[in-house]
Design a protein around this motif. Sequence first.
Motif, PDB file in Angstrom:
ATOM      1  N   ALA A  28      -3.836  70.852  19.328  1.00  0.00           N
ATOM      2  CA  ALA A  28      -3.590  71.466  17.810  1.00  0.00           C
ATOM      3  C   ALA A  28      -3.991  71.550  16.966  1.00  0.00           C
ATOM      4  N   GLN A  29      -4.165  72.437  16.384  1.00  0.00           N
ATOM      5  CA  GLN A  29      -5.105  72.969  14.623  1.00  0.00           C
ATOM      6  C   GLN A  29      -3.764  72.738  13.812  1.00  0.00           C
ATOM      7  N   LEU A  30      -3.722  71.787  12.825  1.00  0.00           N
ATOM      8  CA  LEU A  30      -2.899  71.812  12.089  1.00  0.00           C
ATOM      9  C   LEU A  30      -3.591  72.090  10.532  1.00  0.00           C
ATOM     10  N   GLU A  31      -2.201  72.073   9.833  1.00  0.00           N
ATOM     11  CA  GLU A  31      -2.616  72.858   8.413  1.00  0.00           C
ATOM     12  C   GLU A  31      -3.278  71.709   7.520  1.00  0.00           C
ATOM     13  N   PRO A  32      -3.712  71.946   6.339  1.00  0.00           N
ATOM     14  CA  PRO A  32      -4.030  71.075   5.680  1.00  0.00           C
ATOM     15  C   PRO A  32      -3.017  69.509   5.756  1.00  0.00           C
ATOM     16  N   PHE A  33      -3.908  68.484   5.825  1.00  0.00           N
ATOM     17  CA  PHE A  33      -2.892  66.925   5.398  1.00  0.00           C
ATOM     18  C   PHE A  33      -2.261  67.335   3.864  1.00  0.00           C
ATOM     19  N   ARG A  34      -0.846  67.410   3.282  1.00  0.00           N
ATOM     20  CA  ARG A  34      -0.191  67.029   2.143  1.00  0.00           C
ATOM     21  C   ARG A  34      -0.199  65.460   1.752  1.00  0.00           C
ATOM     22  N   TYR A  35      -1.074  65.010   0.313  1.00  0.00           N
ATOM     23  CA  TYR A  35      -0.340  63.949   0.405  1.00  0.00           C
ATOM     24  C   TYR A  35       0.978  63.676  -0.693  1.00  0.00           C
ATOM     25  N   THR A  36       1.541  63.109  -0.161  1.00  0.00           N
ATOM     26  CA  THR A  36       2.456  62.508  -1.263  1.00  0.00           C
ATOM     27  C   THR A  36       2.208  61.826  -2.556  1.00  0.00           C
ATOM     28  N   GLU A  37       2.646  62.790  -4.103  1.00  0.00           N
ATOM     29  CA  GLU A  37       2.289  62.895  -5.530  1.00  0.00           C
ATOM     30  C   GLU A  37       2.664  61.786  -5.713  1.00  0.00           C
ATOM     31  N   TRP A  38       1.558  61.242  -6.388  1.00  0.00           N
ATOM     32  CA  TRP A  38       2.569  59.647  -6.088  1.00  0.00           C
ATOM     33  C   TRP A  38       3.212  58.890  -7.752  1.00  0.00           C
ATOM     34  N   LYS A  39       3.606  60.069  -8.696  1.00  0.00           N
ATOM     35  CA  LYS A  39       4.341  60.006  -9.729  1.00  0.00           C
ATOM     36  C   LYS A  39       5.640  60.079  -9.133  1.00  0.00           C
ATOM     37  N   PRO A  40       6.305  61.461  -8.592  1.00  0.00           N
ATOM     38  CA  PRO A  40       7.108  61.868  -8.155  1.00  0.00           C
ATOM     39  C   PRO A  40       7.869  60.297  -7.110  1.00  0.00           C
TER      40      PRO A  40
END
Length: 240
Positions: free
Chosen positions: A70-82
């Motif tokens: 599986a080629q994956l989309e760029p991983f999205r980290y969860t924004e810290w403040k929200p």
Amino acid sequence: MNSTSSLSAISHLLHYKPRAIKKLIVFVPKERASTRIKELLELAEGLGIALDYQPTPKSKNAESLEPLMAQLEPFRYTEWKPFLSSLEEKKSSCLLALDHLQDPQNFGALCRTAEGLGWEGVIIPKDRSVTVTSGVYNASVGAVETLPISQVTNLSEALRKLKEAGFWIVGTAIGDKSQTLDQLPSLEKVVLVLGTELEGISSLVSKTCDFLVQIPLTGKVQSLNVSATGAILMNALKNR
């Protein structure tokens, strides 16, 4: 670009986070695919995920190659403040913090355990720390996509913010100042802090902890790797 050839990871993503998959590269003809592979391909097709059939790579170890990648989309980290704001509102919560962990296999294994046990998420430093890579996807069997992972600039400061939000900080350390888990009070909101494979948590992070704990070992081996330590402690803290 991240990718994974783990069938367990691909299955997890197809069922719970299909938008993370850019396309599936298939190294086996459809008529020769196993029942499990056919089921994954049918699921991917139904989700509108592109299938790219490729000849099996020529290799002496071709038989051991995975039939899918599986080629994956760029991983999205969860924004810290929200993420922090959402944690402030919870009456009970369990969070994992990793103090400059380096090994991707241990990171993936810890994420797999945390997700499986229903922990809220993981926080890691932005610098000098493991990140989400293809190896982490494989080791976590895709759990990184269904577990919030947040990068913070300063881990000690993030832990202080969590204390202000009602969390108790529990770090791992060996020594006279460490307790066993049964000596801890009941903690509704807890952050478990694990350190590097060789050095443990830093002195600065250790000073932020409300409690330091260790796992009593009775065998001749007197140490566990960080993913085993984390699994034991996460399960114990979750069930207190």
